[in-house]
Design an enzyme around this catalytic site. Structure first.
Site, mmCIF file in Angstrom:
data_model
loop_
_atom_site.group_PDB
_atom_site.id
_atom_site.type_symbol
_atom_site.label_atom_id
_atom_site.label_comp_id
_atom_site.label_asym_id
_atom_site.label_seq_id
_atom_site.Cartn_x
_atom_site.Cartn_y
_atom_site.Cartn_z
ATOM 1 N N ARG A 236 0.813 -1.220 0.000
ATOM 2 C CA ARG A 236 0.000 0.000 0.000
ATOM 3 C C ARG A 236 0.849 1.274 0.000
ATOM 4 O O ARG A 236 0.442 2.307 -0.543
ATOM 5 C CB ARG A 236 -0.895 -0.017 1.243
ATOM 6 C CG ARG A 236 -1.900 1.110 1.210
ATOM 7 C CD ARG A 236 -2.778 1.166 2.424
ATOM 8 N NE ARG A 236 -2.966 -0.138 3.033
ATOM 9 C CZ ARG A 236 -3.207 -0.282 4.342
ATOM 10 N NH1 ARG A 236 -3.260 0.762 5.120
ATOM 11 N NH2 ARG A 236 -3.392 -1.480 4.865
ATOM 12 N N ASP B 234 8.022 -23.319 6.334
ATOM 13 C CA ASP B 234 8.496 -23.471 7.712
ATOM 14 C C ASP B 234 10.002 -23.366 7.572
ATOM 15 O O ASP B 234 10.658 -24.327 7.157
ATOM 16 C CB ASP B 234 8.102 -24.837 8.283
ATOM 17 C CG ASP B 234 8.553 -24.969 9.726
ATOM 18 O OD1 ASP B 234 9.668 -24.509 10.053
ATOM 19 O OD2 ASP B 234 7.799 -25.528 10.542
ATOM 20 N N HIS B 235 10.544 -22.203 7.881
ATOM 21 C CA HIS B 235 11.926 -21.961 7.465
ATOM 22 C C HIS B 235 12.920 -22.911 8.139
ATOM 23 O O HIS B 235 14.021 -23.087 7.663
ATOM 24 C CB HIS B 235 12.314 -20.483 7.619
ATOM 25 C CG HIS B 235 12.586 -20.054 9.028
ATOM 26 N ND1 HIS B 235 11.588 -19.787 9.921
ATOM 27 C CD2 HIS B 235 13.738 -19.823 9.696
ATOM 28 C CE1 HIS B 235 12.120 -19.420 11.072
ATOM 29 N NE2 HIS B 235 13.430 -19.434 10.967
ATOM 30 N N LYS C 157 16.799 -25.158 6.850
ATOM 31 C CA LYS C 157 18.122 -25.046 7.487
ATOM 32 C C LYS C 157 18.959 -26.267 7.110
ATOM 33 O O LYS C 157 18.460 -27.389 7.067
ATOM 34 C CB LYS C 157 17.981 -24.925 9.005
ATOM 35 C CG LYS C 157 17.337 -23.592 9.418
ATOM 36 C CD LYS C 157 17.351 -23.393 10.898
ATOM 37 C CE LYS C 157 16.512 -22.189 11.292
ATOM 38 N NZ LYS C 157 17.230 -20.951 11.440
ATOM 39 N N GLU D 210 16.012 -19.319 22.278
ATOM 40 C CA GLU D 210 16.378 -18.031 21.668
ATOM 41 C C GLU D 210 16.793 -17.057 22.753
ATOM 42 O O GLU D 210 16.209 -17.071 23.843
ATOM 43 C CB GLU D 210 15.178 -17.440 20.943
ATOM 44 C CG GLU D 210 14.667 -18.274 19.807
ATOM 45 C CD GLU D 210 13.555 -17.522 19.114
ATOM 46 O OE1 GLU D 210 13.868 -16.745 18.214
ATOM 47 O OE2 GLU D 210 12.392 -17.701 19.496
ATOM 48 N N HIS E 38 7.999 -25.392 13.860
ATOM 49 C CA HIS E 38 9.414 -25.792 13.878
ATOM 50 C C HIS E 38 9.636 -27.026 14.768
ATOM 51 O O HIS E 38 10.319 -27.972 14.373
ATOM 52 C CB HIS E 38 10.302 -24.658 14.380
ATOM 53 C CG HIS E 38 10.047 -23.337 13.717
ATOM 54 N ND1 HIS E 38 9.662 -23.228 12.406
ATOM 55 C CD2 HIS E 38 10.135 -22.060 14.178
ATOM 56 C CE1 HIS E 38 9.517 -21.945 12.103
ATOM 57 N NE2 HIS E 38 9.794 -21.225 13.158
HETATM 58 C C1 BG6 Z 1 9.915 -17.608 13.791
HETATM 59 C C2 BG6 Z 1 9.212 -17.158 15.042
HETATM 60 O O1 BG6 Z 1 9.151 -18.567 13.119
HETATM 61 O O2 BG6 Z 1 11.172 -18.178 14.116
HETATM 62 C C3 BG6 Z 1 10.073 -16.194 15.830
HETATM 63 O O3 BG6 Z 1 7.987 -16.539 14.710
HETATM 64 C C4 BG6 Z 1 11.429 -16.788 16.068
HETATM 65 O O4 BG6 Z 1 9.447 -15.856 17.061
HETATM 66 C C5 BG6 Z 1 12.052 -17.287 14.772
HETATM 67 O O5 BG6 Z 1 12.252 -15.773 16.651
HETATM 68 C C6 BG6 Z 1 13.337 -18.035 15.025
HETATM 69 O O6 BG6 Z 1 13.962 -18.315 13.805
HETATM 70 P P1 BG6 Z 1 15.545 -18.549 13.722
HETATM 71 O O7 BG6 Z 1 15.775 -18.954 12.313
HETATM 72 O O8 BG6 Z 1 16.172 -17.246 14.089
HETATM 73 O O9 BG6 Z 1 15.847 -19.611 14.721
#
Ligand code: BG6
Length: 541
Positions: free
Chosen positions: A86, A228-229, A233, A267, A291
């Site tokens: 936007r 789902d990143h 990895k 984290e 995750h």
């Molecule tokens: C995300 C979460 O999916 O993953 C975040 O929403 C989190 O809260 C993050 O900080 C962690 O990703 P990574 O790759 O830094 O471990």
């Protein structure tokens, strides 16, 4: 996934039936010997449209990932990007914004002028409201023009970098503007169309099902890439190679040899300015649902018939189906929830979660969760899986650690020696990616003394190359049409089926109290007690 030795995933959609592939042409069977050369994975020319392009994700992840792919020679010269949002920006202003994100977050810096120049030529900005049908009509015209000018052949990847509540409206608008059809379907451009959606995918089973239905009313499942990143990895991908590419580990990967498994996603960061989102979400939904359970499924699955998306995802689903959802009466004994209060993390003062901006002063949201899950399968019956995740922890570490059963006979204990510690295999997902095996060894010298030692494989020292960021891997996968590392609709729904009873019981106040822990500690003592009750303890990573 790209591997040298193991038969890697083919760049394929799973089904042989062209109708089931939504008209996409049968993908070439990959040559396993040549698979693993990233050059083999260069996608067809295409345009990536980022819906919600002015947000944090584009700056921190998508821009740097695309630049690094370009730098690695993995994107075709025709590759184009359209930022759709936007905010009133010109093409140049959007390019500048992307560039700043790359300068700040790219793993390869400083940015190479020649690469940026050719990449930036393909970047445009499309200003419009994401709920305005006219904006999509104009987008459709723009994409036709880009196809003509840059030769992107009607291949489109839509990345929904927006809150999930906007997905249904966006997919519907894309459909109405004729932008959802893929190759072979009426209205299609002759190219492929795919859509990437970000997590969280729903907030419970009902909302996830609704979302699946709404997206599914416009896109075929094969067109939908749920990101789902963690699956992108490097070490998570290596888990499959480690297990199925070596003859050594698979025979002991079961209840006969494994005592228990711990999965830690710790984290150091707090909520990083995302208080509003996080306070409605919590650790269970934010990390464990996706995750955490995906790591567990990758760890515990049976070998797939072939290394193809469908087989891999079928096996992961089988693991999730074997996890029995808890009854409300079981929740208090098998889970712990915590919230951090002020403390120190890595030498920095951290305020209490409840004092974070946009967090309710009496918030009950968990920033820490620990669970004991059971996988009721022949392979895993009786092996507890302990999962924990927390914010504001003393270290950033994601690790799966396997504790093996002790030797059947304590031979050395009879000679008056203390029990040898159990063998541990720790798969470090991040940071310091690698695999560590801990076993007992004789201390040199006369007499018999035993001490635990580590055999330590580190990616960093074994390979002279940098691992790609997860987003690079996943964006490339989506462009080549390989959904292996994306979660399928049934996996997502099953994950909610597992977690909904826990969340419901916690919300009803029946799942045990919310425990407080100081920022910079490893969570509340109640989490230690969860394992102590079983005669175990958390591994200190
Ligand atoms: C995300 C979460 O999916 O993953 C975040 O929403 C989190 O809260 C993050 O900080 C962690 O990703 P990574 O790759 O830094 O471990």
């Amino acid at each position: 996934m790209t591997t040298q030795a193991a038969p890697a995933r083919s760049a394929t959609e799973p089904d042989a039936d062209p109708a089931a592939r939504n008209g996409e042409p049968p993908p070439a069977r990959a040559n396993p010997l040549r698979e693993g050369l990233r050059l083999e994975r260069k996608p067809e020319a295409c345009t990536m449209v980022i819906c919600g392009a002015t947000g944090d994700l584009t700056e921190r992840k998508l821009g740097p990932a695309l630049y690094n792919l370009m730098l690695g020679g993995l994107l075709p010269a025709e590759f184009s990007v359209v930022g759709f949002a936007r905010r009133d920006l010109s093409d140049d202003q959007f390019r500048d914004q992307l560039r700043k994100g790359i300068d700040k977050h790219s793993r390869n810096r400083p940015v190479k002028k020649s690469i940026w120049e050719s990449f930036s030529q393909g970047i445009e900005y499309h200003r419009g409201d994401l709920d305005d049908p006219k904006a999509y009509e104009a987008l459709a015209k723009r994409l036709v023009r880009i196809d003509r000018d840059r030769g992107t052949a009607g291949n489109r990847l839509f990345y929904l970098a927006v809150p999930p509540s906007l997905y249904p409206e966006i997919v519907e608008r894309l459909d109405h503007a004729g932008l959802a059809a893929s190759r072979g379907r009426s209205g299609a451009t002759g190219g492929w169309t795919r859509v990437i959606v970000e997590k969280p995918f729903g907030s419970d089973l009902v909302s996830a099902r609704r979302l699946n239905r709404e997206i599914g009313s416009v896109f075929e499942e094969q067109q939908v890439y749920r990101i789902d990143h963690y699956l992108g990895k490097e070490t998570v991908q290596n888990l499959a190679v480690f297990r199925f590419g070596n003859g050594l580990f698979e025979p002991i990967w079961n209840r006969r040899y494994i005592d228990s498994v711990q999965i830690t996603v710790a984290e150091t960061v707090g909520v990083e300015g995302r208080g509003e989102f996080y306070d409605d979400t919590g650790a269970l939904r934010d990390i464990v649902q996706n995750h955490g359970l995906q790591l567990m499924a990758m760890f515990a699955m049976d070998p797939p018939v072939e290394f193809r998306a469908q087989d891999l995802r079928d096996e992961k689903l089988k693991v999730l189906r074997a996890v029995k959802p808890m009854s409300p009466g079981e929740v208090a004994a098998a889970t712990v929830r915590g919230q951090y209060v002020s403390g120190w993390v890595e030498g920095e003062k951290v305020v209490s979660y409840r004092d974070e901006p946009e967090v309710a002063p009496d918030s009950q949201t968990e920033t820490y969760a620990a669970l004991k899950l059971a996988i009721d399968s022949w392979r895993w019956a009786g092996v507890p899986f302990y999962l924990r995740t927390g914010k504001a922890m003393p270290a950033r570490v994601t690790e799966i650690s396997v504790q093996f059963k002790r030797a059947p006979l304590a031979l050395f204990a009879r000679a008056g020696m203390p029990q040898i510690e159990p063998n541990i295999l720790a798969i470090r997902v991040q940071p310091d990616e690698g695999i560590l095996l801990r076993f007992g060894a004789k201390v040199p010298g006369q007499g018999l003394q035993i001490r635990s030692v580590n055999m330590d494989f580190r990616y960093g020292s074994s390979f002279a190359v940098d691992s790609p960021d997860a987003y690079e891997t996943l964006l490339l996968d989506a462009m080549v049409g390989d959904p292996s590392l994306f979660t399928r609709n049934d996996e997502v729904e099953r994950a909610w089926e597992i977690l909904d009873p826990i969340i419901g019981t916690w919300q009803a106040g029946d799942g045990g109290p919310l425990h407080f822990y100081g920022a910079g500690t490893w969570g509340p003592p109640a989490a230690d007690e969860l394992l102590e009750r079983d005669g175990r303890e958390w591994r200190r990573p």
